[in-house]
Scaffold this motif. Structure first.
Motif, PDB file in Angstrom:
ATOM      1  N   ILE A  22      -3.782  14.844 -15.086  1.00 44.14           N
ATOM      2  CA  ILE A  22      -2.752  13.808 -15.183  1.00 44.14           C
ATOM      3  C   ILE A  22      -1.840  13.859 -13.960  1.00 44.14           C
ATOM      4  O   ILE A  22      -1.538  12.833 -13.351  1.00 44.14           O
ATOM      5  N   ASP A  23      -1.394  15.055 -13.603  1.00 45.89           N
ATOM      6  CA  ASP A  23      -0.515  15.213 -12.433  1.00 45.89           C
ATOM      7  C   ASP A  23      -1.200  14.746 -11.154  1.00 45.89           C
ATOM      8  O   ASP A  23      -0.583  14.100 -10.309  1.00 45.89           O
ATOM      9  N   ALA A  24      -2.487  15.062 -11.011  1.00 44.67           N
ATOM     10  CA  ALA A  24      -3.228  14.640  -9.817  1.00 44.67           C
ATOM     11  C   ALA A  24      -3.353  13.115  -9.767  1.00 44.67           C
ATOM     12  O   ALA A  24      -3.212  12.516  -8.698  1.00 44.67           O
ATOM     13  N   ALA A  25      -3.593  12.502 -10.912  1.00 41.44           N
ATOM     14  CA  ALA A  25      -3.699  11.041 -10.955  1.00 41.44           C
ATOM     15  C   ALA A  25      -2.364  10.394 -10.616  1.00 41.44           C
ATOM     16  O   ALA A  25      -2.313   9.409  -9.872  1.00 41.44           O
ATOM     17  N   ARG A  26      -1.281  10.942 -11.133  1.00 44.27           N
ATOM     18  CA  ARG A  26       0.046  10.405 -10.805  1.00 44.27           C
ATOM     19  C   ARG A  26       0.350  10.549  -9.321  1.00 44.27           C
ATOM     20  O   ARG A  26       0.891   9.639  -8.699  1.00 44.27           O
ATOM     21  N   ALA A  27       0.010  11.681  -8.752  1.00 43.45           N
ATOM     22  CA  ALA A  27       0.247  11.899  -7.325  1.00 43.45           C
ATOM     23  C   ALA A  27      -0.565  10.914  -6.495  1.00 43.45           C
ATOM     24  O   ALA A  27      -0.076  10.394  -5.489  1.00 43.45           O
ATOM     25  N   GLU A  28      -1.780  10.630  -6.923  1.00 44.26           N
ATOM     26  CA  GLU A  28      -2.633   9.685  -6.199  1.00 44.26           C
ATOM     27  C   GLU A  28      -2.038   8.273  -6.249  1.00 44.26           C
ATOM     28  O   GLU A  28      -2.081   7.537  -5.270  1.00 44.26           O
ATOM     29  N   LEU A  29      -1.456   7.914  -7.383  1.00 44.03           N
ATOM     30  CA  LEU A  29      -0.857   6.585  -7.521  1.00 44.03           C
ATOM     31  C   LEU A  29       0.381   6.409  -6.651  1.00 44.03           C
ATOM     32  O   LEU A  29       0.662   5.310  -6.180  1.00 44.03           O
ATOM     33  N   THR A  30       1.120   7.474  -6.450  1.00 43.05           N
ATOM     34  CA  THR A  30       2.356   7.367  -5.679  1.00 43.05           C
ATOM     35  C   THR A  30       2.158   7.671  -4.200  1.00 43.05           C
ATOM     36  O   THR A  30       3.086   7.502  -3.423  1.00 43.05           O
ATOM     37  N   LYS A  31       0.962   8.094  -3.834  1.00 42.76           N
ATOM     38  CA  LYS A  31       0.669   8.403  -2.437  1.00 42.76           C
ATOM     39  C   LYS A  31       0.718   7.120  -1.609  1.00 42.76           C
ATOM     40  O   LYS A  31       0.198   6.088  -2.015  1.00 42.76           O
ATOM     41  N   THR A  32       1.359   7.191  -0.479  1.00 48.16           N
ATOM     42  CA  THR A  32       1.421   6.018   0.380  1.00 48.16           C
ATOM     43  C   THR A  32       0.324   6.065   1.418  1.00 48.16           C
ATOM     44  O   THR A  32      -0.077   7.129   1.871  1.00 48.16           O
ATOM     45  N   GLY A  33      -0.135   4.900   1.773  1.00 47.00           N
ATOM     46  CA  GLY A  33      -1.177   4.784   2.781  1.00 47.00           C
ATOM     47  C   GLY A  33      -0.565   4.695   4.165  1.00 47.00           C
ATOM     48  O   GLY A  33       0.406   5.370   4.488  1.00 47.00           O
ATOM     49  N   ARG A  34      -1.113   3.814   4.959  1.00 45.31           N
ATOM     50  CA  ARG A  34      -0.634   3.665   6.328  1.00 45.31           C
ATOM     51  C   ARG A  34      -0.133   2.243   6.524  1.00 45.31           C
ATOM     52  O   ARG A  34      -0.434   1.347   5.746  1.00 45.31           O
ATOM     53  N   ASP A  35       0.632   2.039   7.607  1.00 43.33           N
ATOM     54  CA  ASP A  35       1.112   0.707   7.937  1.00 43.33           C
ATOM     55  C   ASP A  35       0.073  -0.080   8.718  1.00 43.33           C
ATOM     56  O   ASP A  35       0.048  -1.304   8.669  1.00 43.33           O
ATOM     57  N   ALA A  36      -0.778   0.617   9.442  1.00 46.81           N
ATOM     58  CA  ALA A  36      -1.791  -0.037  10.260  1.00 46.81           C
ATOM     59  C   ALA A  36      -3.182   0.338   9.748  1.00 46.81           C
ATOM     60  O   ALA A  36      -3.428   1.464   9.318  1.00 46.81           O
ATOM     61  N   CYS A  37      -4.070  -0.616   9.820  1.00 48.89           N
ATOM     62  CA  CYS A  37      -5.460  -0.422   9.411  1.00 48.89           C
ATOM     63  C   CYS A  37      -6.188   0.420  10.448  1.00 48.89           C
ATOM     64  O   CYS A  37      -5.730   0.596  11.576  1.00 48.89           O
ATOM     65  N   GLU A  38      -7.358   0.896  10.073  1.00 51.17           N
ATOM     66  CA  GLU A  38      -8.212   1.639  10.997  1.00 51.17           C
ATOM     67  C   GLU A  38      -8.618   0.768  12.196  1.00 51.17           C
ATOM     68  O   GLU A  38      -8.884   1.273  13.269  1.00 51.17           O
ATOM     69  N   CYS A  39      -8.644  -0.570  11.994  1.00 54.43           N
ATOM     70  CA  CYS A  39      -9.028  -1.471  13.086  1.00 54.43           C
ATOM     71  C   CYS A  39      -7.851  -1.787  13.999  1.00 54.43           C
ATOM     72  O   CYS A  39      -8.022  -2.428  15.031  1.00 54.43           O
ATOM     73  N   GLY A  40      -6.650  -1.358  13.621  1.00 54.52           N
ATOM     74  CA  GLY A  40      -5.467  -1.605  14.426  1.00 54.52           C
ATOM     75  C   GLY A  40      -4.587  -2.720  13.911  1.00 54.52           C
ATOM     76  O   GLY A  40      -3.442  -2.870  14.345  1.00 54.52           O
ATOM     77  N   ALA A  41      -5.086  -3.524  12.981  1.00 55.37           N
ATOM     78  CA  ALA A  41      -4.294  -4.613  12.402  1.00 55.37           C
ATOM     79  C   ALA A  41      -3.255  -4.044  11.439  1.00 55.37           C
ATOM     80  O   ALA A  41      -3.432  -2.974  10.868  1.00 55.37           O
ATOM     81  N   THR A  42      -2.178  -4.782  11.249  1.00 59.72           N
ATOM     82  CA  THR A  42      -1.145  -4.379  10.297  1.00 59.72           C
ATOM     83  C   THR A  42      -1.603  -4.718   8.876  1.00 59.72           C
ATOM     84  O   THR A  42      -2.130  -5.801   8.637  1.00 59.72           O
ATOM     85  N   ILE A  43      -1.404  -3.795   7.964  1.00 65.04           N
ATOM     86  CA  ILE A  43      -1.733  -4.044   6.562  1.00 65.04           C
ATOM     87  C   ILE A  43      -0.614  -4.913   5.991  1.00 65.04           C
ATOM     88  O   ILE A  43       0.569  -4.578   6.106  1.00 65.04           O
ATOM     89  N   SER A  44      -0.981  -6.020   5.375  1.00 61.16           N
ATOM     90  CA  SER A  44       0.013  -6.992   4.912  1.00 61.16           C
ATOM     91  C   SER A  44       0.937  -6.393   3.849  1.00 61.16           C
ATOM     92  O   SER A  44       0.524  -5.528   3.062  1.00 61.16           O
ATOM     93  N   PRO A  45       2.190  -6.854   3.817  1.00 66.00           N
ATOM     94  CA  PRO A  45       3.129  -6.377   2.790  1.00 66.00           C
ATOM     95  C   PRO A  45       2.629  -6.633   1.366  1.00 66.00           C
ATOM     96  O   PRO A  45       2.831  -5.800   0.481  1.00 66.00           O
ATOM     97  N   ALA A  46       1.948  -7.755   1.152  1.00 64.32           N
ATOM     98  CA  ALA A  46       1.421  -8.047  -0.186  1.00 64.32           C
ATOM     99  C   ALA A  46       0.376  -7.005  -0.591  1.00 64.32           C
ATOM    100  O   ALA A  46       0.359  -6.539  -1.735  1.00 64.32           O
ATOM    101  N   ARG A  47      -0.490  -6.640   0.340  1.00 62.85           N
ATOM    102  CA  ARG A  47      -1.499  -5.619   0.045  1.00 62.85           C
ATOM    103  C   ARG A  47      -0.833  -4.272  -0.192  1.00 62.85           C
ATOM    104  O   ARG A  47      -1.238  -3.517  -1.070  1.00 62.85           O
ATOM    105  N   ARG A  48       0.184  -3.955   0.578  1.00 55.82           N
ATOM    106  CA  ARG A  48       0.893  -2.678   0.404  1.00 55.82           C
ATOM    107  C   ARG A  48       1.565  -2.621  -0.970  1.00 55.82           C
ATOM    108  O   ARG A  48       1.599  -1.567  -1.595  1.00 55.82           O
TER     109      ARG A  48
END
Length: 71
Positions: A22-48
């Motif tokens: 349960i703790d691991a699943a909660r941590a995964e849900l609250t983990k933040t990704g990145r602002d930029a995609c692997e291709c260099g494009a910005t990840i949209s605010p809606a997707r974030r």
């Protein structure tokens, strides 16, 4: 036969493992990704907002999912 102590210890271990999952699943849900995609494009605010741990923009994610589906 197992003693009462053995049964209680077993139940405690099962509960500890359940709580760890349960703790691991909660941590995964609250983990933040990145602002930029692997291709260099910005990840949209809606997707974030929809998927905070996103590491790819929507276009790259669609490509990855299509490739996985076709395998």
């Amino acid at each position: 036969m197992y003693s009462e102590f053995d049964r209680e210890v077993g139940e405690m271990r099962v509960e500890q493992e359940r709580q760890a999952r349960i703790d691991a699943a909660r941590a995964e849900l609250t983990k933040t990704g990145r602002d930029a995609c692997e291709c260099g494009a910005t990840i949209s605010p809606a997707r974030r907002r929809a998927y905070p741990s996103a590491t790819r923009c929507l276009e790259c994610q669609e490509i990855v999912e299509k490739e996985a589906y076709l395998k």
